[in-house]
Scaffold this motif. Structure first.
Motif, PDB file in Angstrom:
ATOM      1  N   MET A 289       0.846  -1.197   0.000  1.00  0.00           N
ATOM      2  CA  MET A 289       0.000   0.000   0.000  1.00  0.00           C
ATOM      3  C   MET A 289       0.877   1.242   0.000  1.00  0.00           C
ATOM      4  N   LYS A 290       0.792   2.018  -1.107  1.00  0.00           N
ATOM      5  CA  LYS A 290       1.622   3.210  -1.244  1.00  0.00           C
ATOM      6  C   LYS A 290       0.974   4.373  -0.519  1.00  0.00           C
ATOM      7  N   THR A 291       1.793   5.272   0.034  1.00  0.00           N
ATOM      8  CA  THR A 291       1.286   6.417   0.781  1.00  0.00           C
ATOM      9  C   THR A 291       1.908   7.689   0.247  1.00  0.00           C
ATOM     10  N   ASP A 292       1.070   8.658  -0.099  1.00  0.00           N
ATOM     11  CA  ASP A 292       1.529   9.974  -0.525  1.00  0.00           C
ATOM     12  C   ASP A 292       1.596  10.867   0.715  1.00  0.00           C
ATOM     13  N   MET A 293       2.797  11.205   1.152  1.00  0.00           N
ATOM     14  CA  MET A 293       2.978  11.988   2.362  1.00  0.00           C
ATOM     15  C   MET A 293       2.985  13.486   2.112  1.00  0.00           C
TER      16      MET A 293
ATOM     17  N   PHE B   3       2.963   5.612   9.242  1.00  0.00           N
ATOM     18  CA  PHE B   3       4.081   5.022   8.506  1.00  0.00           C
ATOM     19  C   PHE B   3       5.102   4.406   9.455  1.00  0.00           C
ATOM     20  N   MET B   4       5.292   5.060  10.620  1.00  0.00           N
ATOM     21  CA  MET B   4       6.321   4.617  11.549  1.00  0.00           C
ATOM     22  C   MET B   4       5.941   3.338  12.287  1.00  0.00           C
ATOM     23  N   ILE B   5       4.649   3.110  12.537  1.00  0.00           N
ATOM     24  CA  ILE B   5       4.247   1.965  13.350  1.00  0.00           C
ATOM     25  C   ILE B   5       4.714   0.628  12.761  1.00  0.00           C
ATOM     26  N   PRO B   6       4.495   0.365  11.457  1.00  0.00           N
ATOM     27  CA  PRO B   6       5.041  -0.891  10.912  1.00  0.00           C
ATOM     28  C   PRO B   6       6.566  -0.964  11.006  1.00  0.00           C
ATOM     29  N   LEU B   7       7.243   0.178  10.788  1.00  0.00           N
ATOM     30  CA  LEU B   7       8.700   0.190  10.951  1.00  0.00           C
ATOM     31  C   LEU B   7       9.081  -0.145  12.380  1.00  0.00           C
ATOM     32  N   LEU B   8       8.367   0.470  13.332  1.00  0.00           N
ATOM     33  CA  LEU B   8       8.636   0.245  14.751  1.00  0.00           C
ATOM     34  C   LEU B   8       8.451  -1.224  15.104  1.00  0.00           C
TER      35      LEU B   8
ATOM     36  N   SER C 242      13.130  -3.618   0.358  1.00  0.00           N
ATOM     37  CA  SER C 242      12.269  -3.047   1.406  1.00  0.00           C
ATOM     38  C   SER C 242      12.413  -1.533   1.467  1.00  0.00           C
ATOM     39  N   ASN C 243      13.618  -1.016   1.246  1.00  0.00           N
ATOM     40  CA  ASN C 243      13.798   0.444   1.230  1.00  0.00           C
ATOM     41  C   ASN C 243      13.080   1.079   0.042  1.00  0.00           C
ATOM     42  N   ALA C 244      13.060   0.399  -1.103  1.00  0.00           N
ATOM     43  CA  ALA C 244      12.330   0.916  -2.265  1.00  0.00           C
ATOM     44  C   ALA C 244      10.831   0.969  -1.976  1.00  0.00           C
ATOM     45  N   LEU C 245      10.317  -0.058  -1.305  1.00  0.00           N
ATOM     46  CA  LEU C 245       8.899  -0.054  -0.926  1.00  0.00           C
ATOM     47  C   LEU C 245       8.598   1.085   0.046  1.00  0.00           C
ATOM     48  N   ARG C 246       9.473   1.297   1.006  1.00  0.00           N
ATOM     49  CA  ARG C 246       9.255   2.383   1.970  1.00  0.00           C
ATOM     50  C   ARG C 246       9.347   3.742   1.282  1.00  0.00           C
TER      51      ARG C 246
ATOM     52  N   GLY D 233       6.195   4.861   0.198  1.00  0.00           N
ATOM     53  CA  GLY D 233       5.205   4.992   1.261  1.00  0.00           C
ATOM     54  C   GLY D 233       4.632   3.696   1.791  1.00  0.00           C
ATOM     55  N   ASP D 234       5.207   2.541   1.434  1.00  0.00           N
ATOM     56  CA  ASP D 234       4.695   1.249   1.912  1.00  0.00           C
ATOM     57  C   ASP D 234       5.628   0.694   2.982  1.00  0.00           C
ATOM     58  N   SER D 235       5.242   0.868   4.237  1.00  0.00           N
ATOM     59  CA  SER D 235       6.057   0.312   5.324  1.00  0.00           C
ATOM     60  C   SER D 235       5.430  -0.958   5.895  1.00  0.00           C
ATOM     61  N   ARG D 236       4.210  -1.307   5.441  1.00  0.00           N
ATOM     62  CA  ARG D 236       3.502  -2.463   6.004  1.00  0.00           C
ATOM     63  C   ARG D 236       4.047  -3.789   5.472  1.00  0.00           C
ATOM     64  N   MET D 237       4.239  -3.898   4.162  1.00  0.00           N
ATOM     65  CA  MET D 237       4.675  -5.175   3.599  1.00  0.00           C
ATOM     66  C   MET D 237       6.109  -5.546   4.003  1.00  0.00           C
ATOM     67  N   PRO D 238       7.067  -4.580   4.029  1.00  0.00           N
ATOM     68  CA  PRO D 238       8.383  -4.946   4.553  1.00  0.00           C
ATOM     69  C   PRO D 238       8.324  -5.497   5.974  1.00  0.00           C
ATOM     70  N   LEU D 239       7.373  -4.969   6.789  1.00  0.00           N
ATOM     71  CA  LEU D 239       7.187  -5.497   8.143  1.00  0.00           C
ATOM     72  C   LEU D 239       6.767  -6.960   8.101  1.00  0.00           C
ATOM     73  N   ILE D 240       5.807  -7.275   7.266  1.00  0.00           N
ATOM     74  CA  ILE D 240       5.320  -8.654   7.191  1.00  0.00           C
ATOM     75  C   ILE D 240       6.435  -9.604   6.773  1.00  0.00           C
ATOM     76  N   PHE D 241       7.201  -9.201   5.768  1.00  0.00           N
ATOM     77  CA  PHE D 241       8.289 -10.064   5.299  1.00  0.00           C
ATOM     78  C   PHE D 241       9.377 -10.218   6.370  1.00  0.00           C
ATOM     79  N   LEU D 242       9.597  -9.138   7.126  1.00  0.00           N
ATOM     80  CA  LEU D 242      10.588  -9.184   8.196  1.00  0.00           C
ATOM     81  C   LEU D 242      10.154 -10.136   9.304  1.00  0.00           C
ATOM     82  N   VAL D 243       8.863 -10.086   9.658  1.00  0.00           N
ATOM     83  CA  VAL D 243       8.347 -10.985  10.694  1.00  0.00           C
ATOM     84  C   VAL D 243       8.478 -12.433  10.251  1.00  0.00           C
TER      85      VAL D 243
END
Length: 463
Positions: A1-5, A17-22, A152-156, A159-169
């Motif tokens: 999910m892309k996010t326009d900030m 955006f920070m919560i999935p990173l956190l 994962s940095n390209a996804l972030r 604006g997508d910080s959720r999917m890198p979180l899932i893959f990291l978990v």
């Protein structure tokens, strides 16, 4: 999910955006701590010290690769904020090519010279072989680490910080399972711990590739995407090289610290390793705030919205500092008991770990400021000042490792990180204030020119 900030509430975008990173970063560090606990409980203090002694050398090489890919993503975020989607594809294609070339060179060099580096660090003879086995396998799997961070940095960046979180978990859970299997069931020792890390990281790469291929069209390079805009490539090299260089500079300081610890003996290496793992848990939220600001500032810089940049940085600083004060107190109050998780009954190790956590916990708020300002500057395309800050970190860590350790021993070494934070924070804060003032001045100049243009037009003058 892309996010326009570039639109909407800055603080809402930052927090969401920070919560999935956190969660992801904290989960990763919890895994790292569990990994260390498994090594300490199943294999003992010497194996724990062996893994710990390799840590700074891993950061030296892997940190450069990770910093390189993070720098590449800054340019992606700027072009995404400017809605230049074809440039995003070219940036991503260039990042893949440059990343693969860089990691191939780093892997060959690091695997060939791992033992020599450990010897130069005066690693105790009793843990040298185990440390070298562990290091060689981690270095051999560097491509997986670099690829996961690049993707994962390209996804972030978009604006997508959720999917890198899932893959990291997924990766971390697999890593823990493989750790227990390789170390406990198969008796593979530290080699099993390293192999588990590499295989789990490879799994996260596969997840990223399938997700991007199916769902993220803006990151689908086509043949034309490999006809690079060399001006943008130079920007990527400048930013990526700068961030990679910063990581390497910081890790050189860590190597000096590790060398001083090695001289004190295995128990001090184990103490520092345990305390560092505990401290790293509270570092992750602070890093998450910083990474969020790199994307937030990068997108708004691309959209040329200075007011949103200033507001977002100010709000993020408040959140990050408050968090650091609370967690710093927790480290001071509970550090001794947390250290006992690693090797129960080792009271000397637990006492040493408490010394480390008392010092770092009291100055954790400095690190909070450092991360927000450093990544904000990088989002603005600034590469030189963060590098200067990295050099300051090296100087301060070297001072603690080479001078203070001789006077105060282990306690002197424990001052290495807090002194490095202070040394880096000063030039970063000055640079941020100066950069923002310059941007305000330029923006005001553009407005005055526009006003003059329209005034002249209304007066019938050509401009």
């Amino acid at each position: 999910m892309k996010t326009d900030m570039t639109v909407g509430s800055p603080i809402r975008h930052i927090v969401v955006f920070m919560i999935p990173l956190l969660v992801g970063n904290t989960f990763q560090q919890l895994y790292n701590m569990v990994d260390t606990v498994i090594v300490g409980r199943y294999l003992g203090v010497d194996s724990l010290a062996a893994v710990g002694s390799a840590g700074s050398l891993i950061f030296l090489i892997n940190g450069f690769a990770i910093g390189l890919t993070a720098g590449f993503s800054i340019i992606i975020s700027q072009h995404y904020g400017a809605a230049a989607y074809e440039s995003v594809k070219r940036d991503f294609a260039a990042a893949i090519v440059m990343g693969m070339i860089g990691v191939a060179v780093l892997t060959v060099i690091s695997v060939c010279f791992s033992r020599q580096m450990l010897v130069l660090m005066q690693t105790p003879a009793g843990i040298l072989s185990e440390a070298d086995q562990y290091l060689k396998l981690i270095y051999g799997g560097m491509a997986a680490t670099m690829l996961f961070n690049l993707l994962s940095n390209a996804l972030r960046a978009i604006g997508d910080s959720r999917m890198p979180l899932i893959f990291l978990v997924v990766s971390c859970v697999a890593n823990i399972i493989l750790d227990i299997l390789f170390i406990s069931a198969f008796g593979m020792g530290v080699t099993g711990a390293a192999l588990a890390t590499v295989l789990a990281q490879l799994l996260s790469v596969v997840c990223c590739v399938f997700y991007i291929a199916k769902h993220v069209e803006v990151l689908h390079p086509v043949q034309e995407s490999f006809h690079f805009d060399w001006g943008d490539v130079r920007k990527q090299i400048k930013m990526g090289g700068s961030m990679g260089f910063q990581s390497s500079i910081i890790s050189i300081g860590s190597i000096l610290v590790q060398t001083s610890l090695n001289r004190l003996g295995a128990i001090y290496v184990a103490s520092y390793t345990a305390a560092s793992k505990i401290e790293s848990i509270v570092h992750m939220p602070l890093i998450s705030f910083g990474l969020t600001m790199a994307t937030y500032v990068g997108q708004n810089y691309g959209a040329n919205d200075l007011d949103r940049i200033r507001k977002g940085v100010r709000q993020c600083l408040i959140l990050s500092v408050v968090f650091s004060l609370v967690t710093g107190v927790a480290l001071i109050l509970f550090g001794y008991h947390l250290a006992g998780i690693f090797v129960p009954g080792e009271t000397k190790m637990m006492e040493n770990a408490q010394i480390f956590l008392n010092i770092s916990g009291g100055l954790l708020f400095v690190l909070a400021i450092l991360y927000v300002i450093r990544y904000s500057l990088q989002g603005l395309g600034q590469s030189m000042i963060p590098t200067v800050a990295g050099i300051m970190e090296l100087i301060m860590r070297a001072t603690a490792a080479l001078a203070m350790s001789k006077v105060w021993g282990f306690t002197g070494i424990c001052w290495a990180n807090p002194l490095a934070w202070i040394g880096a924070c000063i030039p970063l804060c000055i640079a941020y204030v100066v950069t923002i003032k310059k941007m305000i001045y330029l923006q005001q100049g553009l407005r005055e020119n526009r006003c003059m243009f329209y005034k002249n037009e209304r007066g019938g003058e050509a401009t």
